[in-house]
Design a protein around this motif. Structure first.
Motif, short mmCIF file in Angstrom:
data_model
loop_
_atom_site.label_atom_id
_atom_site.label_comp_id
_atom_site.label_asym_id
_atom_site.label_seq_id
_atom_site.Cartn_x
_atom_site.Cartn_y
_atom_site.Cartn_z
N GLY A 4 8.31 3.92 2.21
CA GLY A 4 9.13 4.24 1.03
C GLY A 4 10.25 5.23 1.20
O GLY A 4 10.82 5.49 0.34
N ASN A 33 13.10 2.92 3.77
CA ASN A 33 14.04 2.15 3.14
C ASN A 33 15.28 2.53 2.40
O ASN A 33 16.32 2.29 2.73
CB ASN A 33 13.35 1.40 2.10
N THR A 41 13.87 10.80 -2.38
CA THR A 41 13.37 9.44 -2.53
C THR A 41 12.72 9.27 -3.72
O THR A 41 12.17 8.19 -4.17
CB THR A 41 12.78 8.79 -1.49
N GLN A 57 7.51 -9.48 6.74
CA GLN A 57 7.22 -10.11 5.24
C GLN A 57 6.94 -11.60 5.19
O GLN A 57 7.44 -12.37 5.93
CB GLN A 57 8.71 -9.90 4.40
N SER A 65 2.83 1.10 0.75
CA SER A 65 2.92 1.14 2.08
C SER A 65 1.77 2.17 2.46
O SER A 65 1.33 2.16 3.63
CB SER A 65 4.27 1.52 2.75
N TRP A 113 2.00 -8.56 3.52
CA TRP A 113 3.33 -7.96 3.17
C TRP A 113 4.24 -9.07 2.51
O TRP A 113 4.33 -10.17 2.91
CB TRP A 113 4.12 -7.28 4.25
N SER A 114 4.84 -8.86 1.58
CA SER A 114 5.74 -9.71 0.85
C SER A 114 7.23 -9.24 0.83
O SER A 114 7.62 -8.16 0.97
CB SER A 114 5.56 -9.93 -0.78
N GLN A 149 9.20 -8.15 -1.36
CA GLN A 149 8.81 -7.66 -2.70
C GLN A 149 10.20 -7.82 -3.78
O GLN A 149 9.93 -8.30 -4.89
CB GLN A 149 8.33 -5.98 -2.67
N HIS A 182 1.37 0.58 -7.77
CA HIS A 182 0.90 1.82 -7.41
C HIS A 182 2.02 2.69 -8.05
O HIS A 182 1.80 3.88 -8.10
CB HIS A 182 0.48 1.95 -6.11
N GLY A 194 4.93 3.50 -6.66
CA GLY A 194 5.95 4.38 -5.79
C GLY A 194 7.29 4.29 -6.48
O GLY A 194 7.63 3.31 -7.15
N TRP A 195 8.05 5.12 -6.03
CA TRP A 195 9.22 5.18 -6.89
C TRP A 195 10.32 3.98 -6.62
O TRP A 195 10.76 3.56 -7.32
CB TRP A 195 10.02 6.50 -6.73
N ASN A 196 10.33 3.61 -5.18
CA ASN A 196 11.13 2.37 -4.95
C ASN A 196 10.61 1.27 -5.83
O ASN A 196 11.37 0.30 -6.31
CB ASN A 196 11.13 1.92 -3.35
N SER A 197 9.22 1.08 -5.85
CA SER A 197 8.50 -0.29 -6.58
C SER A 197 8.96 0.03 -7.88
O SER A 197 9.22 -1.18 -8.63
CB SER A 197 6.91 -0.27 -6.13
N GLU A 219 12.55 -0.88 -8.65
CA GLU A 219 12.63 -2.19 -8.29
C GLU A 219 12.06 -3.34 -9.18
O GLU A 219 13.01 -4.23 -9.85
CB GLU A 219 12.02 -3.00 -6.83
N ASP A 237 3.86 11.16 -6.25
CA ASP A 237 4.73 11.21 -7.29
C ASP A 237 4.13 9.91 -8.29
O ASP A 237 4.78 9.65 -9.37
CB ASP A 237 5.94 10.95 -6.72
N GLN A 238 3.25 9.01 -7.78
CA GLN A 238 2.74 8.08 -8.33
C GLN A 238 2.24 8.08 -9.90
O GLN A 238 2.83 7.42 -10.57
CB GLN A 238 2.13 7.09 -7.62
C1 UDX Z 1 5.67 6.27 -0.99
C2 UDX Z 1 5.59 7.08 -2.52
O1 UDX Z 1 4.71 6.58 -3.47
C3 UDX Z 1 6.91 7.01 -3.18
O2 UDX Z 1 7.02 7.36 -4.53
C4 UDX Z 1 7.89 7.74 -2.38
O3 UDX Z 1 9.18 7.85 -3.13
C5 UDX Z 1 7.99 7.02 -1.03
O4 UDX Z 1 6.59 6.92 -0.67
P1 UDX Z 1 5.27 3.84 -0.81
O5 UDX Z 1 3.88 3.83 -1.05
O6 UDX Z 1 5.90 3.32 0.25
O7 UDX Z 1 5.82 4.97 -1.33
O8 UDX Z 1 5.82 2.90 -2.15
P2 UDX Z 1 7.25 2.23 -2.47
O9 UDX Z 1 8.14 3.80 -2.86
O10 UDX Z 1 7.21 1.52 -3.75
O11 UDX Z 1 7.89 1.81 -1.60
C6 UDX Z 1 7.55 0.56 -0.93
C7 UDX Z 1 8.58 -0.25 -0.42
O12 UDX Z 1 8.22 -1.26 0.40
C8 UDX Z 1 9.68 -0.85 -1.56
O13 UDX Z 1 11.00 -0.85 -1.12
C9 UDX Z 1 9.13 -2.20 -1.55
O14 UDX Z 1 10.02 -3.50 -2.01
C10 UDX Z 1 8.69 -2.50 0.09
N1 UDX Z 1 7.58 -3.66 -0.22
C11 UDX Z 1 6.40 -3.16 -0.64
C12 UDX Z 1 7.93 -4.66 0.49
O15 UDX Z 1 8.99 -5.02 0.97
N2 UDX Z 1 6.79 -5.59 0.51
C13 UDX Z 1 5.56 -5.42 0.04
O16 UDX Z 1 4.86 -6.32 0.18
C14 UDX Z 1 5.32 -4.19 -0.57
#
Ligand code: UDX
Length: 488
Positions: free
Chosen positions: A27, A30, A145, A261, A284, A342-343, A345, A360, A362-365, A368, A384-385
Motif C-alpha cells: 500500500g 504502489n 500515503t 494478479q 495486503s 490477488w486480483s 483490483q 478493509h 486501506g486508503w488506496n482501495s 480506487e 488508518d483503516q
Molecule cells: C495499508 C494501509 O491500510 C493503507 O491505508 C495505507 O495507506 C497503506 O498500507 P493495504 O492493506 O496495502 O494498505 O491496502 P491499500 O492501501 O488499499 O493498498 C492495496 C493496494 O493493492 C491497492 O492499490 C490495490 O489496488 C492493490 N490490490 C489489492 C491489488 O492490486 N489486488 C488485490 O487483490 C488487492
C-alpha cells in the motif's frame, strides 16, 4: 492514462534527479512508484532507494534507476503473520535502514557526472530520513500515503501519553461513545487502530513532527474530496502541501504488484450481469482469524449474488490459504463465486459487473473505489483503516460500516443495504460517474459532504475527473510541485 496530456511536456529546465524512498509494503510501494512515474513524465530523472524486503521489480521500470539497501527485516519478518502490531515493523525499519540509507544517499550525491539531485522524497513513515537529509543539506519532501483526515485524527488522539493510551483503549463499556478529541470516531474504532497505543504514539509523533520539519508534503488525495480537512491541515502543518491524487488515474498500480494478479477473473466478470458482483478484498496486510473467515464465506454464500473474493495467502491466521473454508464451499458455490489470491483490483472496480466493494478501507482501495464509483461495505482492521471507514460511511455516506465485525447475519444485511436497498441506490448516486454532469461549485460539494445539504445532485466521481483535468485542482497542484522542486 486519462490524464497523460495534462502531465505536460518535458521541460529542459528539469534535467534534475529526485531520489525516492518507499516503505516496503504494497500500500506504500504502489503510490510511491506511481509518483515516480508522474515525476519522470515531467522530466525529472528518478532513482529509487528501496529495501530488499518486498523489492519492486526493476525490469518493469527500465526508465527508473533502482538502488537496493539492506533492511535486516528478514530477522523479524517471520513474526509478520502473527504480529498484529502494525507499528512494530515500521519502527523497526526506521532503526534498521538508517545507516544503509545514509550511505546509499551519500554515495548517490557523490557520483560524478550525474544530474544535480534536487531533493529526496521519502514515505512519511520513514521519519528518520529527515535528520539524514538535514545533515546532507538536501530538501526532503514527504509522501503521505493516507488521507488528510487520518493525519488530523492521529494528531488529535492522545496516543502518546500513558494516560491517553489507557483512556483510548480500555473504555470497553464506552465503546459506542464518540471520542471527544475526534468525534467522528467511536472508542471501538480506536481499539482497532492499534493494539499497541504506546507504539502507535511513538510512530505518530515521530512521523507528524518530521512531516512538519520537511520541505513539503505530497498527498494522494484531491482537494474537493477533503476540502475542509485541507484547511485545518494547512494551519497545523506549516509546510507546502500538494494534493495531486488520485495517483492511479495517471498510472495503474499493476506493475508494482508484489503478488501476481489473477487476470482470468476478468473474463468471468464479463459474463456477470451489470452491478451484480460483490467484490471482497482486505488488502495486503490485514489478517482475520479462522472463525471470521468462515463467517465471511457464509455471508457471501447466503446472499445468493455472484462474488469475487481475494484471499491472500497468509491472510487467515494459521492457514496457508483456503484450508479453513466451510466443507464443500467451492463445490457448492460453483461458478457463482470465485476466490483468487490477488486480483487486478483497479480493473475489477472499473468493471461494469462490479456492484459493491467489501473492503478493509486501506486508503488506496478507498480512493480506487471512489474513483470507479463503487459503493463500499467497510470492514477496517488496523491503522488508518477505521478512520477511512468512518469518512466513507458517516461523512461521504457512500458505504455501510460493518461495525461489529464479521458475523454472517450482519454481513448479509450490509450487502443487501448496498446492493438491493433504496439506501444503496442513494450511495451509488452520490459516488457514481455522471460524466455529462454540469460543473457544480466546490462550495456545494463541501456543504453536502458535511451533511449541510441533502443528497440532491451530489456525485463524487466527476470531481475526480475535474481535479485531474487541465486547470483542475490536482493538475494545478502537480504543476506547483514541479515548479517547487525545480526551484531547489
Ligand atoms: C495499508 C494501509 O491500510 C493503507 O491505508 C495505507 O495507506 C497503506 O498500507 P493495504 O492493506 O496495502 O494498505 O491496502 P491499500 O492501501 O488499499 O493498498 C492495496 C493496494 O493493492 C491497492 O492499490 C490495490 O489496488 C492493490 N490490490 C489489492 C491489488 O492490486 N489486488 C488485490 O487483490 C488487492
Amino acid at each position: 492514462m486519462q490524464n497523460m496530456e495534462t502531465l505536460g511536456s518535458v521541460s529542459t529546465l528539469q534535467s534534475r534527479r529526485i531520489i525516492l524512498f518507499p516503505l516496503p509494503f504494497q500500500g506504500h510501494i504502489n503510490p510511491m512508484l506511481q509518483l515516480a512515474n508522474i515525476l519522470h513524465t515531467r522530466g525529472f530523472k528518478i532513482t529509487i532507494i528501496h529495501a530488499e524486503y518486498n523489492s519492486p521489480n526493476p525490469s518493469n521500470y527500465p526508465h527508473l534507476t533502482f538502488k537496493p539497501i539492506k533492511d535486516h527485516l528478514s530477522k523479524v519478518a517471520h513474526e509478520y503473520p502473527t504480529n498484529r502490531d502494525g507499528t512494530y515493523f515500521v519502527r523497526y525499519l526506521n532503526k534498521s535502514c538508517v545507516d544503509t540509507f545514509t550511505d546509499c544517499l551519500a554515495g548517490l550525491l557523490a557520483e560524478p557526472g550525474e544530474e544535480r539531485v534536487a531533493c529526496v522524497i521519502t514515505d512519511a513513515c520513514f521519519y528518520v530520513t529527515q535528520a539524514v537529509a538535514d545533515d546532507m543539506k538536501l530538501p526532503r519532501i514527504v509522501l503521505r500515503t493516507s488521507s488528510l483526515g487520518c493525519n488530523l485524527a492521529y494528531e488529535a488522539l492522545p496516543f502518546y501519553s500513558k494516560t491517553g493510551s489507557f483512556y483510548l483503549t480500555k473504555q470497553v463499556d464506552r465503546f459506542e461513545v464518540l471520542v471527544p478529541e475526534y468525534p467522528l470516531l467511536k472508542f471501538k474504532d480506536i481499539a482497532k487502530i492499534t493494539i499497541n497505543p504506546q507504539g502507535m504514539g511513538d510512530l505518530a509523533t515521530n512521523m507528524l513532527n518530521q512531516m512538519k520539519a520537511s520541505s513539503g508534503i505530497i498527498w494522494n488525495t484531491f482537494k474537493e474530496l477533503e476540502e475542509s480537512d485541507l484547511e485545518t491541515l494547512s494551519r497545523d502543518f506549516p509546510v507546502p502541501s500538494f494534493t495531486l491524487g488520485p495517483f492511479h488515474k495517471y498510472f495503474p498500480a499493476s506493475s508494482s504488484s508484489l503478488i501476481e494478479q489473477d487476470r482470468t477473473i476478468l473474463s468471468w466478470l464479463d459474463k456477470q450481469p451489470p452491478k451484480s458482483v460483490v467484490y471482497a478484498s482486505f488488502g495486503s496486510v490485514a489478517q482475520i482469524n479462522e472463525s471470521e473467515f468462515q463467517e465471511v464465506a457464509h455471508g457471501l454464500a447466503n446472499i445468493g449474488l455472484p462474488f469475487l473474493w481475494v484471499v491472500r495467502p497468509g491472510m487467515v491466521v494459521g492457514s496457508e490459504w483456503l484450508e479453513s473454508l466451510p466443507e464443500n464451499f467451492l463445490e457448492r458455490m460453483g461458478d457463482r463465486g470465485r476466490i483468487v489470491k490477488w486480483s487486478p483490483q483497479q480493473e475489477v472496480l472499473d468493471h461494469p459487473a462490479t456492484g459493491c466493494f467489501w473492503t478493509h478501507n486501506g486508503w488506496n482501495s478507498t480512493l480506487e473505489s471512489i474513483c470507479e464509483g463503487v459503493p463500499m461495505i467497510c470492514s477496517p482492521c488496523l491503522g488508518d483503516q477505521p478512520i477511512n471507514a468512518r469518512y466513507v460511511s458517516d461523512v461521504w455516506k457512500i458505504g455501510v460500516f460493518l461495525e461489529d465485525g464479521f458475523e454472517r447475519v450482519g454481513i448479509e444485511m450490509a450487502i443487501k443495504r448496498v446492493m438491493m436497498g433504496k439506501e444503496g441506490g442513494e450511495m451509488r448516486k452520490r459516488i457514481s460517474c455522471f460524466k455529462e454532469k454540469k460543473v457544480a461549485s466546490a462550495a456545494y460539494l463541501v456543504a453536502t459532504t458535511r451533511g449541510v445539504l441533502g443528497l440532491g445532485d451530489l456525485v463524487l466521481q466527476p470531481w475526480v475527473n475535474l481535479s485531474l483535468a487541465e486547470g483542475g485542482s490536482s493538475c494545478r497542484s502537480l504543476n506547483n510541485l514541479v515548479d517547487y522542486i525545480s526551484s531547489f
